[in-house]
Design an enzyme around this catalytic site. Structure first.
Site, short mmCIF file in Angstrom:
data_model
loop_
_atom_site.label_atom_id
_atom_site.label_comp_id
_atom_site.label_asym_id
_atom_site.label_seq_id
_atom_site.Cartn_x
_atom_site.Cartn_y
_atom_site.Cartn_z
N ASN A 60 0.86 -1.18 0.00
CA ASN A 60 0.00 0.00 0.00
C ASN A 60 0.90 1.23 0.00
OD1 ASN A 60 -1.70 2.13 0.56
ND2 ASN A 60 -2.73 1.15 2.28
N TYR A 154 -9.01 15.24 -4.94
CA TYR A 154 -8.16 14.73 -6.02
C TYR A 154 -7.36 15.86 -6.67
CZ TYR A 154 -6.99 11.64 -9.99
OH TYR A 154 -6.35 10.88 -10.95
N ALA A 156 -6.51 18.66 -5.24
CA ALA A 156 -5.50 19.08 -4.27
C ALA A 156 -4.31 18.12 -4.27
CB ALA A 156 -6.11 19.14 -2.87
#
Length: 243
Positions: A60, A154, A156
């Site tokens: 991740n 998104y 930002a």
């Protein structure tokens, strides 16, 4: 052996990039994914069918400990391995009007794109600097340039990565490391299947959505030695919508 790491490489643009790099370069492709192993295996098969070689590297990107552990473990198993190309492609959307946006949706989107860029690139850049060569390609978005309503999170995240791209490029250019960003517009992928293509393509001068393979060709060029004098750039690939 020399390697190219593509985060979020199991589907969509990420998959197309893995396959194109396999066709155009001699890099062994490291296909990063988070959850969807079946899709990652399909990408691995596609890379091999294109004549390349690849390895799955799950982690991740937003979890710095997971990133460090995965990359350290990989390096220990591949002591002579050098990651020369990083494609920071992993990203998610959690769209909503800002006034309704949940804090967790703000943070998840920011963490995946922005922290993901930091976590992966920061871990690998020291070796790039020592080796005096590297290609860092950050997948951003039209949203990060013009801002898209309903995508304040998104926009930002991608806007921040664009600024980081320009700053980092200046820090590492003397070591023959380039840092560029690719900003796709409407591209046919899983992320755009819910959009009204028939209506939205009217906004695009080219009058169509782009293909993931078209983005992949651009990324492959930026990953090559041919792009050595291009750095700190944000290259739009959007059919003219932001020209």
């Amino acid at each position: 052996m020399k390697y190219a790491l593509v985060t979020g490489g199991s589907r969509g643009i990420g998959k197309a990039i893995c396959v194109q790099l396999a066709k155009d370069t001699k890099y062994h492709i490291l296909i990063n994914y988070n959850n969807n192993k079946n899709a990652a295996l399909e990408t691995l098969t596609a890379v091999e069918e294109a004549g390349g070689s690849a390895t799955l590297l799950p982690f991740n990107v937003s979890d710095i400990d997971a990133v460090n552990n995965a990359l350290d473990t990989w390096q220990e198993a591949n002591k002579d391995g050098v990651i020369e190309v990083i494609v920071n492609n992993a990203g998610i959307t959690k769209d909503d009007l800002f006034m309704w946006m949940k804090p967790e949706d703000w943070h998840r989107v920011i963490n995946t794109s922005l922290d993901g860029f930091f976590n992966v690139t920061h871990h690998l850049i020291q070796k790039m600097l020592v080796n005096r060569y590297g290609r860092i390609i950050n997948m951003v978005s039209l949203s990060g340039l013009k801002g898209t309503p309903g995508q304040t999170n998104y926009s930002a995240a991608k806007g921040a990565v664009i600024s980081a791209t320009k700053a980092l490029a200046q820090e590492v250019a003397k070591r023959k490391i380039t840092v560029n960003a690719v900003a796709p517009g409407f591209i046919k992928t899983d992320m755009t299947t819910n959009l009204n293509e028939k209506e939205l393509k009217k906004l695009v001068p080219a009058n169509r959505f782009g293909e993931a393979e078209e983005v992949a060709h651009l990324v492959s060029f930026l990953a090559s030695e041919k792009s050595s004098y291009i750095t700190g750039e944000v290259i739009n690939i959007n059919g003219g919508i932001y020209s």
